[in-house]
Structures are given as C-alpha cells and as structure tokens.
Design a protein around this motif. Sequence first.
Motif, PDB file in Angstrom:
ATOM      1  N   GLY A 141       0.792  -1.194  -0.062  1.00  0.00           N
ATOM      2  CA  GLY A 141      -0.176  -0.088   0.060  1.00  0.00           C
ATOM      3  C   GLY A 141       1.001   1.220   0.149  1.00  0.00           C
ATOM      4  N   SER A 142       1.837   1.390   0.853  1.00  0.00           N
ATOM      5  CA  SER A 142       2.831   2.377   0.914  1.00  0.00           C
ATOM      6  C   SER A 142       3.672   2.646  -0.582  1.00  0.00           C
ATOM      7  CB  SER A 142       3.744   2.265   1.838  1.00  0.00           C
ATOM      8  OG  SER A 142       2.998   2.348   3.294  1.00  0.00           O
ATOM      9  N   ALA A 148       2.473   1.715  -3.493  1.00  0.00           N
ATOM     10  CA  ALA A 148       1.434   2.065  -4.324  1.00  0.00           C
ATOM     11  C   ALA A 148       1.181   3.487  -4.259  1.00  0.00           C
ATOM     12  CB  ALA A 148       0.086   1.425  -4.259  1.00  0.00           C
ATOM     13  N   VAL A 149       1.128   4.167  -2.981  1.00  0.00           N
ATOM     14  CA  VAL A 149       0.842   5.674  -2.786  1.00  0.00           C
ATOM     15  C   VAL A 149       1.934   6.315  -3.043  1.00  0.00           C
ATOM     16  CG1 VAL A 149       0.513   7.319  -1.018  1.00  0.00           C
ATOM     17  CG2 VAL A 149      -0.831   5.153  -1.058  1.00  0.00           C
ATOM     18  N   PHE A 150       3.184   5.905  -2.909  1.00  0.00           N
ATOM     19  CA  PHE A 150       4.232   6.507  -3.096  1.00  0.00           C
ATOM     20  C   PHE A 150       4.501   6.958  -4.866  1.00  0.00           C
ATOM     21  CE2 PHE A 150       8.970   6.508  -4.076  1.00  0.00           C
ATOM     22  CZ  PHE A 150       9.432   7.547  -3.482  1.00  0.00           C
ATOM     23  N   LYS A 197       2.345   6.565  -7.069  1.00  0.00           N
ATOM     24  CA  LYS A 197       1.383   7.469  -7.534  1.00  0.00           C
ATOM     25  C   LYS A 197       1.587   9.016  -7.201  1.00  0.00           C
ATOM     26  CE  LYS A 197      -2.800   8.487  -9.414  1.00  0.00           C
ATOM     27  NZ  LYS A 197      -3.194   7.857 -10.662  1.00  0.00           N
ATOM     28  N   ALA A 198       2.018   9.057  -6.117  1.00  0.00           N
ATOM     29  CA  ALA A 198       2.403  10.801  -5.586  1.00  0.00           C
ATOM     30  C   ALA A 198       3.506  11.164  -6.261  1.00  0.00           C
ATOM     31  CB  ALA A 198       2.508  10.578  -4.078  1.00  0.00           C
ATOM     32  N   CYS A 212      -4.662  -1.062  -6.264  1.00  0.00           N
ATOM     33  CA  CYS A 212      -4.374   0.313  -7.115  1.00  0.00           C
ATOM     34  C   CYS A 212      -5.692   0.624  -7.790  1.00  0.00           C
ATOM     35  CB  CYS A 212      -3.275   0.185  -8.060  1.00  0.00           C
ATOM     36  SG  CYS A 212      -1.950  -0.257  -7.319  1.00  0.00           S
ATOM     37  N   GLY A 268      -8.106   1.782  -5.286  1.00  0.00           N
ATOM     38  CA  GLY A 268      -7.726   2.786  -4.503  1.00  0.00           C
ATOM     39  C   GLY A 268      -8.130   4.220  -5.213  1.00  0.00           C
ATOM     40  N   ASN A 269      -8.063   4.136  -6.882  1.00  0.00           N
ATOM     41  CA  ASN A 269      -8.195   5.165  -7.633  1.00  0.00           C
ATOM     42  C   ASN A 269      -9.808   5.186  -8.069  1.00  0.00           C
ATOM     43  OD1 ASN A 269      -5.611   6.234  -8.181  1.00  0.00           O
ATOM     44  ND2 ASN A 269      -5.019   4.231  -9.051  1.00  0.00           N
TER      45      ASN A 269
END
Length: 139
Positions: A16-17, A19-21, A23-24, A105, A108-109
Amino acid sequence: MTLAVLTAFGGGILIGSAAVFLKATTGHILGVSGILGNAVSRSAGSWRWAFLAGVVGAAVVMHGLGVLVPASFSELGWERLLVAGLLTGAGTRLANGCTSGHGVCGLGNLSGRSLIAVLVFMGTAGLVVFLQHRGSWLS
C-alpha cells in the motif's frame, strides 16, 4: 498474533505504501503486469526496470535469509510454474491488469472497471471454494 499474520500485515503495509508513493511521485499506478508490459514493449523510464529488479531482488534476499518457498511451489516443478506464469500473464493482458493491481490500485483510484474485475475475481474464488468444500462434505 502469529508470525504469518504479522508478515501478511507488514506486506500489506509495504504494498500500500509503495502504491501511494509511486502514484504521488510519478503519477503512475503500481500494477506489476502493466509495469512489466510497458518496460518490455516500449522505451520505458529506468524506474520500471528498477522496480522489477527490486521485485526479483526481494525474493533473492528472502531466500538468502532462509525464508522457505511454499511447499506447493517446490512440489510442482519449474515447468508447471513456468506454464502457470505464462497463463497468468495472458490473463492479466485480457483483464487489463492483475488481481492485486485491480484490488490495491484500481479500487484505490475508484476505478469502476477495477470494481467489476474484483467482484468477478472474488465471486469466482468464492464459488470455487464452495464447490470444493461441497464435494468434501459429500464424501
């Protein structure tokens, strides 16, 4: 908590981290099948190859630390695992992503396509488990 629960929890946090990293920082979605497909099919940024090297490298490190491969993997033999991997790759192309890519993902989107895919994946898995257990209850 058991070690299995802790490692699953830790793995979930890391995925999860990551994926967020990704994307960001890059705007890209952390779907392994998409990253692999784009790395092979066109000139891709070096981050894709670095990511894939990290996936393989993590397995090498875990092996070096003595983490055992599941018994079912070693019992199947490399030929069956290779065929399974190729079939999985073909399935990810047909579904425009893999189960974890859609689940982690895509959902999450807020992707509607991913919601439908996850419902189909989970429904099929539930049906298979039900049918397998139903057969064992009858005997």
